[in-house]
Design a protein around this motif. Structure first.
Motif, PDB file in Angstrom:
ATOM      1  N   THR A 161       0.636  -1.216  -0.010  1.00  0.00           N
ATOM      2  CA  THR A 161      -0.027  -0.020   0.048  1.00  0.00           C
ATOM      3  C   THR A 161       0.862   1.247   0.075  1.00  0.00           C
ATOM      4  O   THR A 161       0.593   2.294  -0.902  1.00  0.00           O
ATOM      5  CB  THR A 161      -1.094   0.034   1.187  1.00  0.00           C
ATOM      6  OG1 THR A 161      -0.369  -0.134   2.503  1.00  0.00           O
ATOM      7  CG2 THR A 161      -1.992  -1.150   0.980  1.00  0.00           C
ATOM      8  N   LEU A 162       1.842   1.553   0.896  1.00  0.00           N
ATOM      9  CA  LEU A 162       2.476   2.707   1.157  1.00  0.00           C
ATOM     10  C   LEU A 162       3.539   2.864   0.175  1.00  0.00           C
ATOM     11  O   LEU A 162       3.898   3.880  -0.512  1.00  0.00           O
ATOM     12  CB  LEU A 162       3.022   2.836   2.698  1.00  0.00           C
ATOM     13  CG  LEU A 162       3.772   4.162   2.900  1.00  0.00           C
ATOM     14  CD1 LEU A 162       2.868   5.171   2.804  1.00  0.00           C
ATOM     15  CD2 LEU A 162       4.283   3.843   4.407  1.00  0.00           C
ATOM     16  N   LEU A 163       4.396   1.707  -0.114  1.00  0.00           N
ATOM     17  CA  LEU A 163       5.645   1.739  -0.902  1.00  0.00           C
ATOM     18  C   LEU A 163       5.663   2.048  -2.294  1.00  0.00           C
ATOM     19  O   LEU A 163       6.251   3.056  -2.821  1.00  0.00           O
ATOM     20  CB  LEU A 163       6.505   0.386  -0.661  1.00  0.00           C
ATOM     21  CG  LEU A 163       7.985   0.404  -0.635  1.00  0.00           C
ATOM     22  CD1 LEU A 163       8.593   1.459   0.220  1.00  0.00           C
ATOM     23  CD2 LEU A 163       8.667  -0.859  -0.394  1.00  0.00           C
ATOM     24  N   PRO A 164       4.540   1.544  -3.019  1.00  0.00           N
ATOM     25  CA  PRO A 164       4.505   1.897  -4.258  1.00  0.00           C
ATOM     26  C   PRO A 164       4.268   3.508  -4.448  1.00  0.00           C
ATOM     27  O   PRO A 164       4.595   4.045  -5.478  1.00  0.00           O
ATOM     28  CB  PRO A 164       3.336   1.072  -4.799  1.00  0.00           C
ATOM     29  CG  PRO A 164       3.250  -0.100  -3.840  1.00  0.00           C
ATOM     30  CD  PRO A 164       3.807   0.481  -2.527  1.00  0.00           C
ATOM     31  N   ALA A 165       3.532   4.130  -3.821  1.00  0.00           N
ATOM     32  CA  ALA A 165       3.025   5.477  -3.692  1.00  0.00           C
ATOM     33  C   ALA A 165       4.602   6.221  -3.321  1.00  0.00           C
ATOM     34  O   ALA A 165       4.803   7.260  -4.406  1.00  0.00           O
ATOM     35  CB  ALA A 165       2.046   5.809  -2.608  1.00  0.00           C
ATOM     36  N   VAL A 166       5.263   6.188  -2.421  1.00  0.00           N
ATOM     37  CA  VAL A 166       6.436   6.664  -2.316  1.00  0.00           C
ATOM     38  C   VAL A 166       7.454   6.500  -3.610  1.00  0.00           C
ATOM     39  O   VAL A 166       8.072   7.577  -3.882  1.00  0.00           O
ATOM     40  CB  VAL A 166       7.051   5.990  -0.846  1.00  0.00           C
ATOM     41  CG1 VAL A 166       8.500   6.494  -0.704  1.00  0.00           C
ATOM     42  CG2 VAL A 166       6.292   6.178   0.415  1.00  0.00           C
ATOM     43  N   MET A 167       7.572   5.304  -4.107  1.00  0.00           N
ATOM     44  CA  MET A 167       8.429   5.094  -5.142  1.00  0.00           C
ATOM     45  C   MET A 167       8.208   5.837  -6.448  1.00  0.00           C
ATOM     46  O   MET A 167       8.828   6.359  -6.988  1.00  0.00           O
ATOM     47  CB  MET A 167       8.662   3.642  -5.406  1.00  0.00           C
ATOM     48  CG  MET A 167       9.084   2.701  -4.246  1.00  0.00           C
ATOM     49  SD  MET A 167      10.767   3.075  -3.751  1.00  0.00           S
ATOM     50  CE  MET A 167      11.933   2.776  -4.786  1.00  0.00           C
ATOM     51  N   ARG A 168       6.817   5.832  -6.660  1.00  0.00           N
ATOM     52  CA  ARG A 168       6.237   6.833  -7.773  1.00  0.00           C
ATOM     53  C   ARG A 168       6.567   8.241  -7.753  1.00  0.00           C
ATOM     54  O   ARG A 168       6.932   8.671  -8.577  1.00  0.00           O
ATOM     55  CB  ARG A 168       4.687   6.638  -7.887  1.00  0.00           C
ATOM     56  CG  ARG A 168       4.171   5.061  -8.299  1.00  0.00           C
ATOM     57  CD  ARG A 168       2.928   5.195  -8.724  1.00  0.00           C
ATOM     58  NE  ARG A 168       2.319   3.655  -8.945  1.00  0.00           N
ATOM     59  CZ  ARG A 168       1.796   3.088  -7.900  1.00  0.00           C
ATOM     60  NH1 ARG A 168       1.322   3.517  -6.977  1.00  0.00           N
ATOM     61  NH2 ARG A 168       1.343   1.823  -8.269  1.00  0.00           N
ATOM     62  N   ARG A 169       6.279   8.596  -6.542  1.00  0.00           N
ATOM     63  CA  ARG A 169       6.709   9.843  -6.132  1.00  0.00           C
ATOM     64  C   ARG A 169       8.116  10.275  -6.292  1.00  0.00           C
ATOM     65  O   ARG A 169       8.648  11.434  -7.013  1.00  0.00           O
ATOM     66  CB  ARG A 169       6.208  10.410  -4.665  1.00  0.00           C
ATOM     67  CG  ARG A 169       6.339  11.969  -4.345  1.00  0.00           C
ATOM     68  CD  ARG A 169       5.954  12.099  -3.080  1.00  0.00           C
ATOM     69  NE  ARG A 169       5.892  13.671  -2.715  1.00  0.00           N
ATOM     70  CZ  ARG A 169       4.771  14.335  -3.010  1.00  0.00           C
ATOM     71  NH1 ARG A 169       3.789  13.925  -3.383  1.00  0.00           N
ATOM     72  NH2 ARG A 169       4.832  15.713  -2.717  1.00  0.00           N
ATOM     73  N   VAL A 170       9.144   9.319  -5.965  1.00  0.00           N
ATOM     74  CA  VAL A 170      10.582   9.606  -6.119  1.00  0.00           C
ATOM     75  C   VAL A 170      10.759   9.573  -7.565  1.00  0.00           C
ATOM     76  O   VAL A 170      11.675  10.185  -8.011  1.00  0.00           O
ATOM     77  CB  VAL A 170      11.225   8.441  -5.043  1.00  0.00           C
ATOM     78  CG1 VAL A 170      12.716   8.537  -5.470  1.00  0.00           C
ATOM     79  CG2 VAL A 170      11.117   8.696  -3.591  1.00  0.00           C
ATOM     80  N   ALA A 171      10.111   8.778  -8.123  1.00  0.00           N
ATOM     81  CA  ALA A 171      10.363   8.629  -9.910  1.00  0.00           C
ATOM     82  C   ALA A 171      10.283   9.590 -10.572  1.00  0.00           C
ATOM     83  O   ALA A 171      10.869   9.922 -11.609  1.00  0.00           O
ATOM     84  CB  ALA A 171       9.645   7.226 -10.158  1.00  0.00           C
ATOM     85  N   ARG A 172       9.406  10.533  -9.936  1.00  0.00           N
ATOM     86  CA  ARG A 172       8.932  11.793 -10.565  1.00  0.00           C
ATOM     87  C   ARG A 172       9.886  12.600 -10.568  1.00  0.00           C
ATOM     88  O   ARG A 172       9.967  13.780 -11.250  1.00  0.00           O
ATOM     89  CB  ARG A 172       7.779  12.136 -10.298  1.00  0.00           C
ATOM     90  CG  ARG A 172       6.425  11.517 -10.884  1.00  0.00           C
ATOM     91  CD  ARG A 172       5.152  12.231 -10.632  1.00  0.00           C
ATOM     92  NE  ARG A 172       4.672  12.401  -9.431  1.00  0.00           N
ATOM     93  CZ  ARG A 172       3.963  11.536  -8.448  1.00  0.00           C
ATOM     94  NH1 ARG A 172       3.457  10.491  -9.195  1.00  0.00           N
ATOM     95  NH2 ARG A 172       3.604  12.003  -7.402  1.00  0.00           N
ATOM     96  N   MET A 173      11.070  12.513  -9.831  1.00  0.00           N
ATOM     97  CA  MET A 173      12.097  13.631  -9.594  1.00  0.00           C
ATOM     98  C   MET A 173      12.747  13.606 -11.051  1.00  0.00           C
ATOM     99  O   MET A 173      12.762  12.686 -11.598  1.00  0.00           O
ATOM    100  CB  MET A 173      12.967  13.336  -8.360  1.00  0.00           C
ATOM    101  CG  MET A 173      12.226  13.442  -7.139  1.00  0.00           C
ATOM    102  SD  MET A 173      13.330  13.078  -5.629  1.00  0.00           S
ATOM    103  CE  MET A 173      12.086  13.375  -4.263  1.00  0.00           C
TER     104      MET A 173
END
Length: 396
Positions: free
Chosen positions: A201-213
């Motif tokens: 639940t939490l980790l995919p959202a975090v990784m997507r946000r990081v990937a947008r950098m």
């Protein structure tokens, strides 16, 4: 020798040995594993076990299993859950009984004999995962079963270890045996529950946000940090760290970032950290004291360690309706003890259940089963036309 020079030797030697092994028709990992034996105390004595090499090697195996998790499809795990359970249960029971009976028959006292059985329960599939990856079988039905069974094997192994230490009145290091079994089981169950919820639940959202950098580096940094954090959490609850890194890799394999994360992590893992893991496996080998009847015992112990895993895990795979060749491959893939076997041996040594000479013998069991795994896997899974590209069949 300075750590800088040791690093240079390890990186270049592992690279050359892997290429040479492939030219000789063997998996690259076999040559890479022999680097530690050749350059370590057993032969040339240029490299020696030490905290720096050991710590870098630990990061290497964590990243290796993180990559294996990323390459595994969760649906494949679900389809082969029954097979993995059968493989894990029989792959724990038969080695335990085999090690116990062998040591008893050889004249060791009852506590030592029982703990020898515990030693043979351990499984480390990091080398098998790398070999299957080279051969193109990591996502095959046997490959997925091996990885799933390894998770269950580790849980069962910790339970057996804790029960034996408790019943013999011993206490091992790392928290094993010092806690009541229900508390230990509760901690492990809590780890799996939290890891799955956070990872799904939490980790995919975090990784997507990081990937947008703008830069791709933050994604690599966060991915490695997450793998290390989950490995630490697994160790904290009494499991092997590689279970945590494999599990988080499996969770991230469900996201659209799977390929990008895997591509980023593979570069740094195989370029620097993983070679230390391969070299470190052989650095503990020494032939001191290996003579006479004890040498015979160690050879027999290695053979029992190999046979009980192949037969036990293979029988579990046969019960799950695997063809004989694939069932044998599952048994071979589960037979390496690797660093997990050495961890259990160290616990036994600290608890006074394992005499020093038997600890040395376990080093050779760990090394021998690990070195035998790559060539035997290649013999069983020798590529046939179309084998590597077949879709994964559903479980019966």
């Amino acid at each position: 020798m300075s750590f800088l020079l040791e690093t240079c030797i390890i990186l270049l030697a592992v690279l050359v040995a892997g290429r040479l092994s492939q030219r000789l028709g063997q998996p690259a990992v076999l040559g890479q594993l022999l680097v530690g034996v050749l350059f370590g105390p057993a032969v040339l004595g240029w490299l020696h076990p030490g905290p720096l090499i050991s710590e870098v090697a630990e990061i290497g195996v964590v990243l290796l299993m993180f990559i294996a998790g990323l390459e595994t499809q969760f649906e494949d795990i679900k389809r082969n859950a029954l097979a993995a359970t059968l493989v894990a249960v029989l792959g724990v029971a038969l080695p335990f009984v085999g090690g116990w009976l062998l040591s008893s028959g050889w004249g060791f006292d009852s506590p030592t004999a029982i703990f020898t059985g515990v030693l043979l329960v351990a499984t480390s599939v990091s080398i098998s995962a790398q070999t299957l990856k080279e051969l193109g079988y990591l996502r095959s039905r046997p490959g997925v079963t091996i990885l799933a069974a390894a998770v269950l094997d580790d849980v069962l192994g910790i339970i057996v270890l804790s029960v034996v230490l408790g019943s013999l009145g011993a206490s091992g290091g790392g928290g094993h045996g010092a806690e009541p079994l229900p508390l230990l089981l509760g901690k492990m169950a809590g780890f799996f529950a939290v890891a799955i919820v956070v990872g799904y639940t939490l980790l995919p959202a975090v990784m997507r946000r990081v990937a947008r950098m703008e830069s791709g580096l933050p994604l690599l940094t966060v991915a490695i940090s997450v793998a290390l954090a989950f490995a630490w959490a697994a160790e904290f609850t009494g499991l092997a760290g590689i279970i945590g890194s494999y599990l988080v890799g499996l969770m991230l394999s469900l996201t659209e970032l799977r390929e990008k994360i895997m591509h980023e992590v593979e570069h740094i893992a195989y370029a620097f950290f993983v070679p230390f893991f391969f070299a470190n496996v052989g650095l503990s080998a020494t032939f001191a004291g290996m003579a006479g009847s004890f040498l015979v015992f160690v050879i027999v112990l290695v053979l029992v360690a190999v046979a009980t895993k192949i037969v036990g895990c293979g029988a579990g795979a046969l019960l799950a309706r695997f063809p004989l060749r694939e069932a044998t491959g599952v048994g071979v893939g589960m037979m390496a003890r690797g660093e997990v076997g050495l961890i259990v041996a160290t616990i036994g040594l600290d608890a006074g259940l394992l005499p020093p000479e038997l600890y040395t013998g376990m080093v050779f069991v760990s090394l021998g089963t690990t070195l035998l795994t790559p060539p035997l896997l290649k013999m069983v899974f020798r590529a046939r036309p179309g084998d590597q590209e077949q879709a994964l069949p559903a479980s019966e």
